[in-house]
Design a protein around this motif. Structure first.
Motif, PDB file in Angstrom:
ATOM      1  N   ARG A   1      45.472  55.487  41.336  1.00 38.34           N
ATOM      2  CA  ARG A   1      46.000  54.349  40.578  1.00 38.34           C
ATOM      3  C   ARG A   1      45.763  53.035  41.316  1.00 38.34           C
ATOM      4  O   ARG A   1      45.645  51.968  40.702  1.00 38.34           O
ATOM      5  CB  ARG A   1      47.494  54.537  40.306  1.00 38.34           C
ATOM      6  N   ALA A   2      45.694  53.124  42.645  1.00 38.77           N
ATOM      7  CA  ALA A   2      45.454  51.920  43.442  1.00 38.77           C
ATOM      8  C   ALA A   2      44.074  51.340  43.146  1.00 38.77           C
ATOM      9  O   ALA A   2      43.882  50.120  43.197  1.00 38.77           O
ATOM     10  CB  ALA A   2      45.590  52.240  44.924  1.00 38.77           C
ATOM     11  N   ASP A   3      43.103  52.200  42.824  1.00 42.58           N
ATOM     12  CA  ASP A   3      41.761  51.700  42.514  1.00 42.58           C
ATOM     13  C   ASP A   3      41.785  50.771  41.302  1.00 42.58           C
ATOM     14  O   ASP A   3      41.062  49.775  41.259  1.00 42.58           O
ATOM     15  CB  ASP A   3      40.814  52.873  42.235  1.00 42.58           C
ATOM     16  N   VAL A   4      42.628  51.102  40.316  1.00 42.40           N
ATOM     17  CA  VAL A   4      42.741  50.255  39.126  1.00 42.40           C
ATOM     18  C   VAL A   4      43.243  48.869  39.511  1.00 42.40           C
ATOM     19  O   VAL A   4      42.711  47.846  39.066  1.00 42.40           O
ATOM     20  CB  VAL A   4      43.684  50.903  38.091  1.00 42.40           C
ATOM     21  N   ILE A   5      44.267  48.819  40.362  1.00 38.60           N
ATOM     22  CA  ILE A   5      44.827  47.530  40.787  1.00 38.60           C
ATOM     23  C   ILE A   5      43.820  46.733  41.599  1.00 38.60           C
ATOM     24  O   ILE A   5      43.601  45.528  41.360  1.00 38.60           O
ATOM     25  CB  ILE A   5      46.123  47.757  41.598  1.00 38.60           C
ATOM     26  N   LEU A   6      43.180  47.381  42.549  1.00 34.84           N
ATOM     27  CA  LEU A   6      42.219  46.678  43.402  1.00 34.84           C
ATOM     28  C   LEU A   6      41.028  46.172  42.596  1.00 34.84           C
ATOM     29  O   LEU A   6      40.513  45.064  42.851  1.00 34.84           O
ATOM     30  CB  LEU A   6      41.747  47.607  44.520  1.00 34.84           C
ATOM     31  N   LEU A   7      40.593  46.952  41.611  1.00 37.96           N
ATOM     32  CA  LEU A   7      39.486  46.504  40.762  1.00 37.96           C
ATOM     33  C   LEU A   7      39.863  45.289  39.930  1.00 37.96           C
ATOM     34  O   LEU A   7      39.022  44.442  39.618  1.00 37.96           O
ATOM     35  CB  LEU A   7      39.029  47.647  39.853  1.00 37.96           C
ATOM     36  N   LYS A   8      41.132  45.172  39.559  1.00 37.76           N
ATOM     37  CA  LYS A   8      41.582  43.987  38.818  1.00 37.76           C
ATOM     38  C   LYS A   8      41.419  42.732  39.680  1.00 37.76           C
ATOM     39  O   LYS A   8      40.961  41.683  39.197  1.00 37.76           O
ATOM     40  CB  LYS A   8      43.038  44.159  38.378  1.00 37.76           C
ATOM     41  N   PHE A   9      41.792  42.822  40.949  1.00 36.55           N
ATOM     42  CA  PHE A   9      41.651  41.667  41.833  1.00 36.55           C
ATOM     43  C   PHE A   9      40.170  41.356  42.079  1.00 36.55           C
ATOM     44  O   PHE A   9      39.782  40.186  42.145  1.00 36.55           O
ATOM     45  CB  PHE A   9      42.380  41.922  43.155  1.00 36.55           C
ATOM     46  N   LEU A  10      39.360  42.390  42.209  1.00 33.24           N
ATOM     47  CA  LEU A  10      37.934  42.170  42.406  1.00 33.24           C
ATOM     48  C   LEU A  10      37.296  41.515  41.183  1.00 33.24           C
ATOM     49  O   LEU A  10      36.492  40.588  41.305  1.00 33.24           O
ATOM     50  CB  LEU A  10      37.241  43.502  42.713  1.00 33.24           C
ATOM     51  N   ARG A  11      37.645  41.986  39.998  1.00 34.23           N
ATOM     52  CA  ARG A  11      37.066  41.400  38.773  1.00 34.23           C
ATOM     53  C   ARG A  11      37.521  39.958  38.582  1.00 34.23           C
ATOM     54  O   ARG A  11      36.784  39.127  38.055  1.00 34.23           O
ATOM     55  CB  ARG A  11      37.441  42.262  37.569  1.00 34.23           C
ATOM     56  N   ALA A  12      38.758  39.673  38.995  1.00 35.60           N
ATOM     57  CA  ALA A  12      39.257  38.299  38.864  1.00 35.60           C
ATOM     58  C   ALA A  12      38.475  37.332  39.743  1.00 35.60           C
ATOM     59  O   ALA A  12      38.468  36.125  39.492  1.00 35.60           O
ATOM     60  CB  ALA A  12      40.743  38.254  39.222  1.00 35.60           C
TER      61      ALA A  12
END
Length: 448
Positions: free
Chosen positions: A119-130
């Motif tokens: 689930r952490a990958d989903v959160i980290l990918l959100k910051f990366l995409r931002a």
């Protein structure tokens, strides 16, 4: 005066069986020699043209991919780098400041960001995409967000009683889901045109801080509904009603909210729907739209005043749309479990639609809800007995329903077998309207 022929008015019948689910079948019956005359349409004004230009027709926003195996090699590399740099940064911070003063174990929404939780990958990918997968920028954003969440006590805010009962279900609230399963957050600030209400909520700096905390609480409750899972629902839908919103008075609060959400909730909104948009907002958007990326524009839907129901029906089922926006969802309904499914249909200009619910037995009670977005047409309900010679009963006499009226809820207990006919008459209008209805028939408990 110039006039033109609109076309034959039509009667359209939706045949329903009282024992079947709300799945309509249509029967068109033209009425010959019944024409409708209307004034010739005038040329579009400059403002109208701008408003139409501002109504987005971009492709629907697609849920981001959170399957690590499907990421581009460069994106997978960025994700791994972010994890490594986050760990190094946290270790350094906690060593220099102590665990109590550092950002701690890096937990967001109850999910540890390090340690292998998918689930952490989903959160980290959100910051990366931002930050367009710029690792250094994403790390800076993430560290600041972690510190803000600690200072703000965001992880436990959903359980706090902030004393805004009068605002719940009015200003900002979670209600229902869209057709793709995204939780929907509604925002409406028109109530603050009342100066007394405005002063009570925003009268000083402390009141503003308390309101911002409550607004974050609403968002956090919505985020609790997300899956944080590859292939799951990982973002919200925001619906913002701009009707009567006091622009100048809410400028400070709006800027604070926007800043908080942009800095600390990246990629949490799949689609932003603005309804009851005044003409000047549409005009400004049409001017700035060319400078926005296609990705950003694909998230925005702008609907001018009077088109709320028509717009929302494209994305949300009518049983999940609040009654004030042309849906069938009342706050009191939520106490009885999930909303009962409804059937939606369109009422064309110059058309009358009859919904016939057949097979109603003697002693049975039929309860129904019906709504037409932006009503401004004639509605009636009648019970037609099966027996020859019996009189049709006017349950609800024909009447003009105002545009501001919400969904109609009514019930009728039959004394003999027959059918219920709900009619919406749009023959005096050229405008197509969206509509929805649902019903339930309860048989008599008395053994016949």
């Amino acid at each position: 005066m110039q006039r033109f022929h609109l076309g034959l008015s039509q009667n359209r019948t939706l045949m329903m069986d009282s024992s079947a689910p709300n799945t309509p079948s249509f029967h068109n019956t033209p009425e010959p020699n019944n024409t409708t005359l209307s004034p010739k349409p005038c040329k579009k004004s400059f403002v109208t043209t701008l408003m139409e230009a501002a109504t987005l027709r971009t492709p629907s926003f697609k849920e981001d991919n959170y399957f690590v195996s499907l990421l581009r090699p460069s994106e997978r590399k960025a994700l791994q780098e972010l994890k490594e740099k986050l760990k190094a940064s946290l270790d350094s911070s906690n060593n220099n400041n102590g665990a109590e003063n550092g950002v701690g174990g890096a937990v967001m929404w109850g999910i540890p960001l390090l340690g292998g939780d998918d689930r952490a990958d989903v959160i980290l990918l959100k910051f990366l995409r931002a930050r367009d997968f710029r690792v250094a920028d994403a790390l800076t954003m993430l560290i600041k967000c972690l510190q803000w969440r600690k200072d703000f006590a965001a992880e436990t805010i959903v359980d706090e009683d902030l004393g805004f009962k009068e605002l719940e279900g009015v200003i900002a609230y979670m209600q229902g889901y869209d057709k793709e399963g995204h939780p929907v957050c509604y925002n409406a600030y028109g109530v603050f045109k009342d100066k007394e209400m405005y002063e009570r909520i925003f009268g000083d700096e402390e009141k503003l801080k308390k309101f911002l905390r409550w607004r974050v609480q609403v968002l956090e409750r919505g985020i609790k509904l997300l899956h944080f899972k590859a292939g799951g629902v990982n973002s919200l839908i925001q619906v913002t009603d701009l009707k009567d919103m006091p622009k100048r008075e809410l400028r400070v609060a709006s800027n604070h909210i926007l800043s908080l959400f942009q800095d600390n909730y990246p990629e949490m909104v799949a689609r932003k729907i603005f309804i009851n948009v005044p003409w000047y907002f549409s005009m400004l958007y049409s001017m700035f739209s060319p400078f926005l990326t296609q990705r950003t524009k694909s998230k925005f839907v702008i609907s001018k005043e009077g088109n709320a129901a028509e717009t929302l029906y494209k994305f949300i089922r009518p049983e999940d749309i609040p009654v004030q926006y042309g849906g069938l969802n009342r706050p009191s309904d939520l106490q009885n479990g999930p909303p009962k499914p409804a059937s939606d249909f369109t009422v064309k200009g110059g058309e009358k639609v009859n919904i016939q619910i057949e097979g109603i037995e003697a002693g049975a009670t039929i309860t129904w809800d019906i709504v037409v977005g932006g009503w401004d047409l004639e509605y009636s309900a009648e019970f037609v007995p099966n027996a020859e010679g019996s009189y049709t009963i006017a349950v609800e006499k024909p009447r003009k329903v105002l545009a501001s009226e919400e969904a109609i809820h009514n019930s009728y207990t039959s004394k003999e077998p027959g059918k219920m006919v709900l009619s919406v008459d749009n023959t005096s209008s050229r405008r197509k309207k969206v509509a929805a209805y649902r019903y339930i028939v309860r048989k008599s408990s008395t053994t016949m």
